[in-house]
Design an enzyme around this catalytic site. Structure first.
Site, short mmCIF file in Angstrom:
data_model
loop_
_atom_site.label_atom_id
_atom_site.label_comp_id
_atom_site.label_asym_id
_atom_site.label_seq_id
_atom_site.Cartn_x
_atom_site.Cartn_y
_atom_site.Cartn_z
N GLU A 23 0.83 -1.20 0.00
CA GLU A 23 0.00 0.00 0.00
C GLU A 23 0.87 1.25 0.00
OE1 GLU A 23 -3.09 2.41 -0.43
OE2 GLU A 23 -3.14 0.23 -0.56
N GLY A 24 1.93 1.26 0.76
CA GLY A 24 2.82 2.41 0.77
C GLY A 24 3.49 2.63 -0.57
#
Length: 89
Positions: A23-24
């Site tokens: 996600e990052g």
């Protein structure tokens, strides 16, 4: 993490960093793409230089590229000198 037969938290714990990393990475990638597109459009010479790389007529593109490249270098040194002077004053 010990992967013993009674350690019921080991597998969920090992999967959490992967989801956070993925996600990052998506957010970081999107931010860098937006920044890169903005920088490309705002720079006075960069977009034209990259367009010349895709030109069919390589000889005339090379001459134009040389002109733009030296303007690009002049612009870079000009901005650096102005930043140095503004920081000094």
């Amino acid at each position: 993490v010990q992967m013993g037969p009674r350690n019921f938290l080991a597998i969920p714990y090992q999967s959490i960093p992967v989801s956070i990393t993925v996600e990052g990475a998506n957010i970081l990638t999107r931010s860098l793409m937006i920044f890169g597109q903005g920088a490309m459009r705002c720079h006075p010479y960069l977009f034209d230089e990259l367009q010349l790389l895709q030109s069919e007529d390589k000889e005339s593109a090379l001459k134009e590229f040389d002109t733009l490249f030296f303007k690009h270098l002049g612009y870079t040194f000009n901005r650096g000198a102005k930043a140095f002077i503004a920081g000094y004053v």
